[in-house]
Design an enzyme around this catalytic site. Structure first.
Site, short mmCIF file in Angstrom:
data_model
loop_
_atom_site.label_atom_id
_atom_site.label_comp_id
_atom_site.label_asym_id
_atom_site.label_seq_id
_atom_site.Cartn_x
_atom_site.Cartn_y
_atom_site.Cartn_z
N GLN A 1 -4.51 -1.61 9.47
CA GLN A 1 -4.33 -2.80 8.92
C GLN A 1 -4.93 -4.05 9.75
OE1 GLN A 1 -3.10 -3.53 5.73
NE2 GLN A 1 -4.05 -5.75 6.29
N ASP B 1 -11.21 3.33 3.53
CA ASP B 1 -11.40 1.81 3.39
C ASP B 1 -13.12 1.67 3.15
OD1 ASP B 1 -9.80 -0.17 3.22
OD2 ASP B 1 -9.38 -0.60 5.30
N LYS C 1 0.87 -1.14 0.18
CA LYS C 1 -0.02 -0.02 -0.03
C LYS C 1 0.85 1.16 0.09
CE LYS C 1 -3.81 -2.34 2.20
NZ LYS C 1 -4.60 -2.97 3.69
#
Ligand code: NAP
Length: 302
Positions: A98, A121, A54
């Site tokens: 995460q 997200d 990422k």
């Protein structure tokens, strides 16, 4: 007939180039760039490799990228304070924690502490609600479903009036993609059916699909005879079915991955199909970048 391959690896490159160009333009006109922070708790090798990818992608498209690594025993309150810090940091437009988190931390509490306007997200209940309402309300569609929709659109598949069948009803793939495809708008406006383990005749529903989206996590669940000739088949499943020697790193073993669709047989019937790997997989991080750029654009009102 051999289906057209819808390759996520190629579409990813197109989108990342578009994002890079847009970031450069915004920097020139407004003097700012998007900022993405990834918060990693602990040292799980899988989580480290996801976060590294990422960060690498964020760097590639010209974002400010911050990797905030925390010890596995960080108290929940300290993690909440860290999120609060980034919620109030003007240079950060996207916050990503995460998962999974260590057991002593309440994952839901942490995710719900992220400012919905920085929740790139798209998992915060506010963003789930915005997605359900649709249209201009939507800020951050969750990344994997957003990637699926983008692939369908870029492959030139007609969605208006199409029969879409989604196999699976998870909160991260099945439910959001079903909701997105039924909205009124470009790349949607479809008639959607969602099937799951409670469905009586899975095959009968799949056979009607002009667009079949499969996210079950069961290798080869979808048989070739369930596919309508010419249909677009999006295989989201990623199943480890064994190991093989690595070509890139001799002496090392790598996972053999399989999707939820019997690819070799299905590609002779479908009109277009995504491979596994190299299909939906590469789209998720790509759409995370797109959401982070969107977050800055919302803030700038452009
Ligand atoms: P999940 O949370 O396990 O949900 C699976 C869904 O499939 C459930 O709704 C389940 O039904 C349904 N299902 C399972 N077996 C079925 C069967 N035999 N018949 C009908 N329905 C069945 O999985 P997920 O998180 O959505 O992920 C699905 C797959 O996509 C996994 O292989 C995952 O690795 C992959 N994935 C890939 C990406 C990516 O490429 N970027 C991202 C996310 C997920 P019930 O609700 O009735 O149990």
């Amino acid at each position: 007939m051999t289906a057209k391959l819808i390759k996520g690896t190629e579409i990813r490159e197109e989108i990342l180039e578009e994002i890079t160009a847009e970031v450069a333009e915004i920097k020139e006109k407004h003097g700012v760039i998007p900022g993405l922070v990834t918060i990693l708790v602990g040292e799980s090798p899988a989580s480290i490799s996801y976060v590294t990818l990422k960060i690498k992608t964020a760097h590639r498209v010209g974002f400010k990228e911050v990797q905030d690594s925390q010890s596995v025993d960080i108290p929940e309150d300290d993690l909440l304070a860290l999120i609060d810090k980034y919620n109030n940091d003007d240079s950060i437009n996207g916050i990503l924690v995460q998962l999974p988190l260590p057991k002593h931390i309440n994952e839901k509490k942490i995710l719900n502490a992220i400012d919905p306007d920085k929740d790139v997200d798209g998992f915060h209940p506010v963003n789930v609600g915005r997605l359900m309402i649709g249209g201009d309300e939507v800020k951050f569609p969750p990344c994997t479903p957003a990637g699926i929709q983008e692939m369908i659109v870029r492959a030139g598949v007609e969605t208006k009036g199409a029969e879409v069948v989604v196999v699976g009803r998870s909160n991260i793939v099945g439910k959001p993609i079903a909701n997105m495809m039924l909205q009124k708008g470009v790349g949607a406006n479809s008639t959607v059916t969602v099937v799951h383990t409670g469905t009586r005749d899975l095959a009968a529903h799949c056979k009607r699909a002009d667009i079949l989206i499969v996210a079950a996590g069961v290798p080869d669940l979808v048989k070739p005879e369930w596919i309508k000739p010419g249909a677009c088949v999006i295989d989201v499943g990623v199943n480890r079915v064994g190991e093989k020697p690595s070509v890139k790193n001799p002496g090392k073993m790598v996972a053999v991955l399989k999707g939820d669709v019997d690819f070799d047989a299905a590609k002779e019937i479908a009109g277009s199909i995504t491979p596994v790997p190299g299909g939906v997989g590469p789209m998720t991080i790509t759409m995370l970048m797109k959401n982070t750029l969107k977050s800055l654009k919302f803030k700038l009102g452009i």
